[in-house]
Write a protein that holds these residues in place. Sequence first.
Motif, mmCIF file in Angstrom:
data_model
loop_
_atom_site.group_PDB
_atom_site.id
_atom_site.type_symbol
_atom_site.label_atom_id
_atom_site.label_comp_id
_atom_site.label_asym_id
_atom_site.label_seq_id
_atom_site.Cartn_x
_atom_site.Cartn_y
_atom_site.Cartn_z
ATOM 1 N N HIS A 195 28.170 -10.455 70.670
ATOM 2 C CA HIS A 195 29.534 -10.053 71.045
ATOM 3 C C HIS A 195 29.551 -8.794 71.901
ATOM 4 O O HIS A 195 30.481 -7.993 71.843
ATOM 5 C CB HIS A 195 30.425 -9.893 69.808
ATOM 6 N N ALA A 196 28.508 -8.635 72.724
ATOM 7 C CA ALA A 196 28.469 -7.541 73.695
ATOM 8 C C ALA A 196 28.847 -8.107 75.055
ATOM 9 O O ALA A 196 28.651 -9.296 75.329
ATOM 10 C CB ALA A 196 27.077 -6.932 73.749
ATOM 11 N N LYS A 197 29.375 -7.254 75.920
ATOM 12 C CA LYS A 197 29.770 -7.686 77.264
ATOM 13 C C LYS A 197 28.815 -7.096 78.292
ATOM 14 O O LYS A 197 28.721 -5.882 78.426
ATOM 15 C CB LYS A 197 31.194 -7.248 77.573
ATOM 16 N N THR A 198 28.135 -7.964 79.029
ATOM 17 C CA THR A 198 27.249 -7.518 80.104
ATOM 18 C C THR A 198 28.116 -7.185 81.314
ATOM 19 O O THR A 198 28.793 -8.051 81.857
ATOM 20 C CB THR A 198 26.228 -8.613 80.475
ATOM 21 N N VAL A 199 28.088 -5.911 81.729
ATOM 22 C CA VAL A 199 28.925 -5.469 82.851
ATOM 23 C C VAL A 199 28.124 -5.264 84.135
ATOM 24 O O VAL A 199 28.710 -5.139 85.216
ATOM 25 C CB VAL A 199 29.739 -4.204 82.500
ATOM 26 N N ALA A 200 26.800 -5.212 84.039
ATOM 27 C CA ALA A 200 25.951 -5.116 85.224
ATOM 28 C C ALA A 200 24.539 -5.556 84.865
ATOM 29 O O ALA A 200 24.108 -5.416 83.722
ATOM 30 C CB ALA A 200 25.935 -3.688 85.772
ATOM 31 N N LYS A 201 23.849 -6.098 85.878
ATOM 32 C CA LYS A 201 22.451 -6.518 85.731
ATOM 33 C C LYS A 201 21.686 -5.874 86.880
ATOM 34 O O LYS A 201 22.095 -6.008 88.034
ATOM 35 C CB LYS A 201 22.340 -8.043 85.812
ATOM 36 N N CYS A 202 20.624 -5.164 86.543
ATOM 37 C CA CYS A 202 19.886 -4.495 87.608
ATOM 38 C C CYS A 202 18.392 -4.506 87.357
ATOM 39 O O CYS A 202 17.934 -4.654 86.233
ATOM 40 C CB CYS A 202 20.400 -3.078 87.802
#
Length: 185
Positions: free
Chosen positions: A149-156
């Motif tokens: 239930h976490a929200k991924t806001v960026a992938k780098c």
Amino acid sequence: MKQTYELKIGPLTRTLPIIPINDTTAIASFVLLGDSQLAHQAAEQLSTKITVDFDYIVTLESKGIPLAEEMSRVTNHPTFVVLRKSVKAYMTDPLEVAVNSITTTDEQKLVLDGHDAQQLAGKRVILVDDVISTGGSLEAAERLLKKAHAKTVAKCAILAEGDAAKRTDIIYLEKLPLFSTKPIK
């Protein structure tokens, strides 16, 4: 086929050996482990490209750990979470998903300790890794974080390898080509 590839990250240059991974393809072998100077340089550069607010940094075992640690320092986020490749005896109520990667032949898994899952629930996270290639590991990490239930806001990542450099949903510093093991006719 070339034997090495010159990689530049900011003022730093590294010579990477080119290693065949199957009958047709070779990769420039990038190993961040043990290169604290490069991890710090990459963390500083990536941190300036992240334009969203986030609560936690999450990485995948093991080569993304030095980057996550440096990004933790640079961005003043004192805690980061590592998704492991197997269930460990100390874990409580672990969450897990299957993953396939360009550099492994067998299916693996990603595991999140239940304690870390509770910590990440309802939080905004950025996923960091050393190299994004096929995106299989990244996709599995996103599925695992969604289970928590976490929200991924960026992938780098430091590097986008092959077709990953065409993606618009990732932040990266440099492109890393794939190499053919077949002679050019």
